[in-house]
Design an enzyme around this catalytic site. Structure first.
Site, PDB file in Angstrom:
ATOM      1  N   GLU A   1       0.673  -1.253  -0.017  1.00 59.95           N
ATOM      2  CA  GLU A   1       0.086  -0.122  -0.087  1.00 59.95           C
ATOM      3  C   GLU A   1       0.867   1.212  -0.070  1.00 59.95           C
ATOM      4  OE1 GLU A   1      -3.782  -0.800   2.399  1.00 59.95           O
ATOM      5  OE2 GLU A   1      -2.429  -2.046   3.513  1.00 59.95           O
TER       6      GLU A   1
ATOM      7  N   CYS B   1     -11.331   0.923   7.164  1.00 60.22           N
ATOM      8  CA  CYS B   1     -11.039   2.282   7.657  1.00 60.22           C
ATOM      9  C   CYS B   1     -11.453   3.517   6.846  1.00 60.22           C
ATOM     10  CB  CYS B   1      -9.453   2.216   7.600  1.00 60.22           C
ATOM     11  SG  CYS B   1      -8.740   1.850   5.985  1.00 60.22           S
TER      12      CYS B   1
END
Lengths: 655, 655
Positions: free
Chosen positions: B310, B410
């Site tokens: 990521e 998230c």
């Protein structure tokens, strides 16, 4: 070794039983031999360097202890490694097996004997054998999605076949066959409707059928192909497309999901076609191969665009920097292409094999032959830390140099077994004669109806395109010598016994010379190898406006080892001449290509990485001659930046 | 709500204690209000649609049960979800907290009260609170590499601060503070030398210091920044660069590793600078921000090029298709840029905030406001299956439409808290007056030394570039009104009380008008918004030769929903006029841009995806007018293909 050496009838790794559906027949490993040059050196190093390196890591990693602890209470280690790491041993054994075709080795035979004795003790009475399950970490076949039980079984079977074919020792094959019989009992005749998340067992079972004649193995291979694609494997981490379980293989038009799985599966699909004649299987494999080559293959032959899911991406999704390009996927591409070549005789498959072997595949191994890449980029933007000494990076870590081994160690032993069996890809025969597919110093013979014919090949290929084929043995009847004209070759020339002969590149990509041959006749094929500039398909966004340099089958790259050259700023003047030179200092001598280029200075760009087009700042450029090296050699001099594709500019009229 | 409404002194999310190091002062949430337009509609929907959607998923996912089971034996469920999923609740609570600044809600207050009561019961006597550890699944602080304990604590603290500031209810803040005191006792004064793998606690602790005046929180924040970069966190899955533990932040010149972690950390770094004045921290954040914008930011403001880790990639590694571009990273970019704007007054930071908000951030939410993207590509090559109804895909699955929720959830609550606190980013003040950074219908007031001044803003921005600012309240002394001139704007025009005034764009990117203002004075800023063609930096290989269309702050894209248009074949004629039109049918009315283009027919390409350049087959092209829509609206009409960047060609002289 020459064609005069004693012949061994060692069946090739892929040896279909019936010739009926074979356009071309494989030649036994004993009858097709690499006798010198690039591949012979690698085969020598494969035994001398790579094999001891691999067996060292099998010990260090606990792969052997995983077996020992099951039968020897003095081994108190916990089982170590991934669920599939039994296959590391099996692939090393397979590699040793093929390697033994080139000469005995007490050391290698002892390693094999010890391993076989160990496996024999570990194997359960019903034939089952898997250290992860036998360690009590999982129930049998309870997690086919990720358990790799059939995958490991397939590699065990392939190792057994290799050793049986090259040494006539069938002890490992017996173990593999007991496992196969167990699989038939457990899965066969539809007793189970699911299959392994990772294909591999299919091609192994077909080869076991070929070796033994036991039809149940072929039937099970077909069954496991038939059930796949119906959502029988589960979701896994990436959904059913990941393991080709989203649609039946016969209905698929393109390669999808995990690249190694997709290509191992297709290799098995062609194998089943070759034995059953079900054309839907062949056509599905051909369609998927064509889509792969046209839309999902890198210039080096690498495949698998995505780290995420180790997957083929969308069509034209071919980023050179973020590529995954797993080494095993390159190997699987060779396996699949070879089977399609046998089925069809179409040299396009051999073209891809050659492209893979000299580029993606070769680049995955260091020149020292004991360091490996798992991920094979065509563009490295910034130097990365070197691989750790004595350590094994995660496969996804992609360090700046090749690694000794990997946390997931599938690739190095896969390279070993490929190198060891490479002569299986050199040539084929048919009723009329011999076809040469890969050019390297070699000897090839085969038995035609009227008797044995043999040729030897002398060449510096791929450094040079002159290939001299000498007839070593012949018959009184005419027979054909077919020589592949690679698709990259523009003006091939041919002489037969010194006389020029027009080269007619047939529909399948071969020039076919038929005559009554006498021993000593020499055919010289000259494949001129100027360096050339290659452009990508216009829909490949990631390298739009860029070009690559190739020469013969070799893809070149620009590499900057000490940071002396900013490869972000390089541009190639594509109308300038490319100069092919030999650099004797580099890697003990290699061909390089000198190319006129420029270095762009983007310092006028400030702030953001974009600009309204009417306000794009001018970039200064200064001339710079650039040196391209064969892609396969990059990252052998320490961490570096590298690019195969570089922006192309037309030569300015004023220099 | 107008500037005449009663003022609330609600400190903004980032409210530094000392003005000494602030070029600009934040304006309290009560004094800066969004009063209409795009963001007001979204704030309305955030309460009416997104919040109940989120609380539904907190129940469905077991996030609330994870707490309940620790204090209520009738809840027999196992703990569910990721190690960090407590933070889903905390971010929802923070979002509700900021939202309550715009009006009471019995329902929301009841949800908060229940949650606070639950948290109060779950919190251990020493202040520790974490359902994963308290469920016995891990020891406290035994796995800082992946445990997210301090990360979750940070979100708890931020939620407590939001509710305390907007409702004066300090009960959640008390829980957060008890945890913070525990962290000080455990980590403070160097009692531990390590830190959490995921930054977030740093900015939370600084804000807690700001709110309470307790210096120990600031000291701990600084300590956790100081220890990071010395290899204290471990290897994790991706090595120490992943969590910015490879070099001290003060020594880093560019953003590296996991994008959200990198930017949360830098937000905390600027926070610590603002309170301590250590300029090395400010300069490190500025350097890294500049590198990010120049070399590692997408046109939409998205960051994070790689799925793997990521992560930010190498410089100029900006693939539009394989981008990760996590929504949370966009939000973190806003947080960091806002802090740098406060510290420096440089409008470049506000430019990036605006770019992110209208593009990467807006595009992450459906027009219905209850569907979300985690991954935010600029190019979708093939339509993907839609997100599952009632299900939550893996964050990495990147379905063809926005998903209801995610396995790792998230992003949606992060969007909620950003929207709810958006008025915190509208404007600032300094001793001399008011600075407007984002243009939207709004009211802003602040207290200068000589008294209160207030303005209201009327505009259709970003559909139209005319911004009318009316002075609502003034003082007798002159004061300044500073209006940001976005970097994209070429010919801004300004009238003050109807009189044209030359626009001088200052070094910081603002036009500053100083005079004695009277209520009713109107300033009209006209930011002409022709559609424009944008080119990428020449080193961005992935979009070389391509252009994008922008208008004002809005990035446009081409989208093909029903497969009617092959976006692999599209080319834009960049010298043709771009026509801006309003399409009242599309998404209840939106601006579109019509652009002359061509469709390329590549059917002459056969075989491989490359060709010797001299043999490149000609592609036919036929004209086609194309319609570009705002990027943020893509994938609202079902699975589609989409591209922001498209190949550019010069208009042929013969049509």
């Amino acid at each position: 070794m020459t064609a005069d050496a004693p012949l061994d009838e060692i069946a090739a790794p892929c040896s279909p039983r019936s010739g009926a559906r074979l356009a071309l027949q494989p030649i036994s490993i004993g009858r097709a031999r690499v006798t010198g040059g690039y591949w012979a050196r690698w085969q020598r190093d494969n035994r001398a360097v790579t094999t001891p390196h691999a067996t060292h890591w099998l010990e260090k990693d606990g792969v052997l202890d995983n077996f020992r602890r099951l039968v020897d209470s003095s081994v108190i280690a916990e089982r170590r490694g991934w669920v599939f790491c039994d296959s590391d041993l099996y692939k090393v054994l397979e590699g040793i097996g093929w390697d033994l075709s080139r000469g005995a080795s007490a050391e290698l035979s002892a390693f094999v004997a010890d391993a076989v004795a160990l496996l024999d003790r570990v194997q359960e009475d019903d034939g089952y054998l898997n250290t992860f399950v036998q360690a009590g970490l999982e129930q049998r076949y309870a997690n086919l999605t990720r358990g790799h039980e059939l995958y490991c079984a397939g590699h065990l079977i392939q190792a057994g076949i290799a050793l049986a074919r090259t040494t006539a020792d069938e002890s490992l094959l017996a173990i593999g066959r007991r496992f196969a019989d167990h699989l038939v009992a457990e899965f066969g005749n539809g007793r189970r409707g699911d299959t392994d998340g990772h294909p591999e067992i299919e091609t192994a079972l077909v080869e076991l059928y070929r070796h033994t004649g036991e039809r149940a193995y072929l039937d099970l291979a077909k069954q496991l192909i038939d059930v796949r694609g119906h959502g029988v494997i589960g979701q896994g981490l990436f959904g059913p497309a990941y393991f080709q379980d989203i649609a039946p293989v016969r209905d698929q038009d393109t390669v999808i999901g995990h690249a190694v799985r997709a290509l191992y599966l297709l290799a098995g699909v062609v194998d089943v076609y070759l034995e059953t004649g079900e054309e839907a299987l062949l056509h599905a494999a051909q369609r998927q191969w064509r889509s792969m080559v046209a839309e999902k293959t890198y210039l080096t032959g690498a495949v698998g665009s995505r780290f995420e899911g180790e997957a083929f991406g969308d069509r034209f999704e071919l980023p050179p920097d973020l590529i995954y390009g797993e080494t095993c996927a390159s190997i699987a591409g060779v396996m699949l292409s070879w089977r399609l070549l046998l089925a069809t005789g179409d040299g396009a498959y051999a073209d891809l094999i050659e492209r893979i072997l000299y580029n993606a595949f070769s680049g995955a191994t260091s020149v020292s032959r004991d360091r490996f890449f798992y991920v094979n980029p065509l563009h490295r933007r910034s130097p990365r830390p070197p691989a750790p000494t004595g350590g094994k990076p995660l496969r996804t870590d992609a360090p700046g140099t090749r690694a000794e081994w990997f946390d997931v160690a599938c690739c190095p032993p896969n390279i070993m077994r490929t190198i060891a069996s490479l002569s299986g890809y050199l040539a084929t025969s048919d009723d009329r004669g011999i076809q040469l597919h890969l050019y390297t110093p070699s000897s090839v013979n085969t038995e035609l109806a009227a008797g044995e014919v043999a040729v030897s090949v002398a060449t510096e290929y791929p450094e040079d395109g002159v290939i001299a084929v000498t007839v070593e043995r012949s018959i009184t009847q005419p027979w054909t010598l077919s020589l592949r004209i690679p698709s990259w070759c523009r003006r091939p020339a041919l002489t037969v016994a010194g006389e020029p002969v027009p080269v007619e590149r047939g529909a399948r990509g071969y020039v076919v010379v038929e005559r009554v041959w006498a021993p000593g006749d020499v055919v010289v094929l000259d494949l001129p190898m100027p360096a050339r500039v290659t452009a990508p398909h216009p829909a490949v966004d990631a390298v739009r406006g860029q070009v690559a340099i190739e020469r013969g089958p070799v893809v070149f790259c620009l590499e900057s080892v000490g940071g002396e050259l900013d490869l972000d700023a390089v541009e190639l003047l594509i109308e300038a001449n490319l100069r092919v030179e030999r650099d004797e200092e580099l890697f003990d001598g290699t061909t390089v290509v000198r190319v006129a280029g420029r270095l762009r200075d983007d310092s006028a760009w400030e702030g953001a990485g974009w600009s309204e087009i009417s306000a794009v700042p001018a970039s200064n450029r200064r001339p710079r001659e650039l040196t391209a090296i064969p892609y396969r050699l990059w990252a052998n001099r320490g961490p570096s930046t590298m690019r195969v594709w570089a922006p192309a500019v037309h030569a300015p009229s004023i220099p």
